[in-house]
Write a protein that holds these residues in place. Structure first.
Motif, short mmCIF file in Angstrom:
data_model
loop_
_atom_site.label_atom_id
_atom_site.label_comp_id
_atom_site.label_asym_id
_atom_site.label_seq_id
_atom_site.Cartn_x
_atom_site.Cartn_y
_atom_site.Cartn_z
N ALA A 61 -29.73 -85.93 29.74
CA ALA A 61 -29.53 -86.58 31.04
C ALA A 61 -28.25 -86.07 31.70
O ALA A 61 -28.22 -85.78 32.91
CB ALA A 61 -29.47 -88.10 30.87
N GLY A 62 -27.19 -85.95 30.91
CA GLY A 62 -25.92 -85.45 31.46
C GLY A 62 -26.02 -84.02 31.95
O GLY A 62 -25.47 -83.67 33.01
N ALA A 63 -26.72 -83.18 31.21
CA ALA A 63 -26.86 -81.78 31.62
C ALA A 63 -27.70 -81.65 32.88
O ALA A 63 -27.36 -80.90 33.80
CB ALA A 63 -27.48 -80.97 30.47
N LEU A 64 -28.81 -82.37 32.93
CA LEU A 64 -29.65 -82.32 34.13
C LEU A 64 -28.92 -82.93 35.33
O LEU A 64 -29.13 -82.50 36.48
CB LEU A 64 -30.96 -83.05 33.89
N ALA A 65 -28.04 -83.89 35.07
CA ALA A 65 -27.24 -84.47 36.16
C ALA A 65 -26.34 -83.42 36.78
O ALA A 65 -26.11 -83.43 38.00
CB ALA A 65 -26.40 -85.63 35.62
N VAL A 66 -25.83 -82.51 35.97
CA VAL A 66 -25.01 -81.41 36.49
C VAL A 66 -25.82 -80.58 37.47
O VAL A 66 -25.35 -80.23 38.56
CB VAL A 66 -24.50 -80.53 35.33
N MET A 67 -27.04 -80.25 37.10
CA MET A 67 -27.90 -79.45 37.97
C MET A 67 -28.15 -80.14 39.30
O MET A 67 -28.03 -79.53 40.37
CB MET A 67 -29.22 -79.15 37.26
N VAL A 68 -28.49 -81.42 39.25
CA VAL A 68 -28.76 -82.17 40.48
C VAL A 68 -27.51 -82.25 41.34
O VAL A 68 -27.56 -82.09 42.57
CB VAL A 68 -29.28 -83.58 40.15
N ALA A 69 -26.36 -82.49 40.72
CA ALA A 69 -25.11 -82.62 41.46
C ALA A 69 -24.72 -81.31 42.14
O ALA A 69 -24.22 -81.30 43.27
CB ALA A 69 -24.00 -83.09 40.53
N ILE A 70 -24.95 -80.20 41.46
CA ILE A 70 -24.64 -78.90 42.06
C ILE A 70 -25.50 -78.65 43.29
O ILE A 70 -25.02 -78.19 44.33
CB ILE A 70 -24.82 -77.77 41.02
N HIS A 71 -26.78 -78.97 43.18
CA HIS A 71 -27.65 -78.82 44.35
C HIS A 71 -27.25 -79.77 45.47
O HIS A 71 -27.44 -79.45 46.65
CB HIS A 71 -29.11 -79.08 43.94
N THR A 72 -26.70 -80.92 45.13
CA THR A 72 -26.34 -81.91 46.13
C THR A 72 -25.22 -81.43 47.04
O THR A 72 -25.25 -81.65 48.26
CB THR A 72 -25.92 -83.23 45.45
N ALA A 73 -24.21 -80.78 46.47
CA ALA A 73 -23.02 -80.43 47.26
C ALA A 73 -22.63 -78.97 47.18
O ALA A 73 -21.64 -78.57 47.79
CB ALA A 73 -21.84 -81.29 46.82
N GLY A 74 -23.39 -78.17 46.48
CA GLY A 74 -22.99 -76.78 46.26
C GLY A 74 -22.78 -75.99 47.53
O GLY A 74 -21.87 -75.16 47.62
N GLY A 75 -23.59 -76.22 48.55
CA GLY A 75 -23.48 -75.47 49.79
C GLY A 75 -22.42 -75.98 50.73
O GLY A 75 -22.17 -75.36 51.77
#
Length: 332
Positions: A61-75
């Motif tokens: 869950a923590g690792a997948l949360a990283v992926m979602v968070a990066i997509h959320t604000a990466g740009g």
């Protein structure tokens, strides 16, 4: 037509053009998402006594949360997510030092608010599991849902080393993933690669003290537990609380230095590269959007307004971001 018109009107009314404010809002939301998923995975494991989750599912869950968070604000903000990563970017001159305390404050606030959301979501489960007693130790403790605590056998010195090494490995991995002169991952897959990096560190280095590697991820929720009823013991205990705050910053410094000394400094110079980029890790620059309002104080270390904005996160445009910080999971 009515809906489209309403959305355009709302955008015209609410749109923020100040670049720094946009970055802070995106970073705040990304950290909120990161910690919400991470702590929820831990809460589900703890309050169900392992019947609806285990250490592996919590780490996942923590690792997948990283992926979602990066997509959320990466740009927008680069999705640093972690003061340790922000520090690494400052050390590599990819992020202005004056923004560092601002991002740290936003990341810590996001983690604090997210901890409150998890507490509200799992309030009944926490009260039922703990019999109404919010404890930091014992068979029914629940403080480890929110912040990291060391194993009984772990000394402060060994725990400090654990956090330095884990964070250093995180930073080395992220820099390698993003280095365009190394074996960088295909554009758009950076969030997945960083998430897998986080997962690999958690499943291999999580037993000592739950792999915090992120000062905001640990301190924000710990502060929440202090005000929410767990009391001063969340800071007192065995004096552990400062380790996941200080050690990851040192680890980020070590990781940045290691990658530069062993890899980035030795890249062959490419024609047309400025001297500063011939012997350092290279992350793609991102052009400042035309509508971005850059304040007079938003200058680089040489005191001049940049033509291009330095990369603010571990992912190349349009998904430039990272973690980091990587979230850790609470011990059980």
């Amino acid at each position: 037509m009515g809906t489209a018109s309403f959305l355009k009107s709302a955008q015209a009314l609410l749109r923020i053009r100040n670049q720094l404010v946009r970055e802070c809002l995106a970073e705040l939301l990304a950290v909120f998402v990161l910690i919400l998923i991470t702590l929820s995975g831990s809460a589900q494991m703890v309050t169900s006594s392992g019947t609806k989750g285990n250490v592996l599912t919590a780490y996942l869950a923590g690792a997948l949360a990283v992926m979602v968070a990066i997509h959320t604000a990466g740009g927008v903000s680069g999705a640093h997510l972690n003061p340790a990563f922000s520090l690494a970017m400052c050390l590599l001159e990819q992020f202005p030092w004056w923004k560092f305390p601002i991002f740290v404050a936003v990341q810590t606030l996001g983690a604090f608010v997210s901890a409150g959301a998890v507490y509200a979501l799992y309030y009944d489960a926490i009260q039922h599991y703990s019999n109404g007693t919010l404890a930091t130790s014992g068979p029914r403790e629940t403080a480890s849902i929110f912040a990291t605590y060391p194993a009984d056998y772990l000394s402060l010195s060994n725990g400090f080393l654990d956090q330095v090494m884990g964070t250093a490995l995180l930073i080395v991995g992220i820099l390698a993933i993003l280095d365009t002169r190394n074996k960088a991952v295909p554009k758009g897959l950076e969030p997945v690669a960083v998430a897998l990096l986080v997962f690999s560190i958690e499943v291999s280095m999580g037993s000592n003290c739950s792999c915090a590697m992120n000062p905001a991820r640990d301190f924000g929720p710990r502060l929440f537990t202090f005000v929410a009823g767990w009391g001063v013991e969340v800071f007192r205990g065995n004096g552990w609380w400062w380790v996941p705050v200080v050690a990851p910053l040192l680890g980020a410094t070590v990781g940045s230095a290691l990658y530069q000394l062993f890899v980035a400094f030795h890249h062959p110079a490419e024609e047309g590269d400025p001297p500063a980029e011939q012997n350092s890790v290279v992350l793609d620059n991102v052009v400042v959007p035309p509508d971005a309002k850059t304040s007079p104080g938003e200058k680089d270390t040489r005191g001049t307004l940049p033509q291009k904005k330095r990369h603010q996160g571990p992912c190349r445009h349009p998904a430039r971001a990272a973690r980091s910080s990587l979230p850790s999971q609470s011990r059980h």
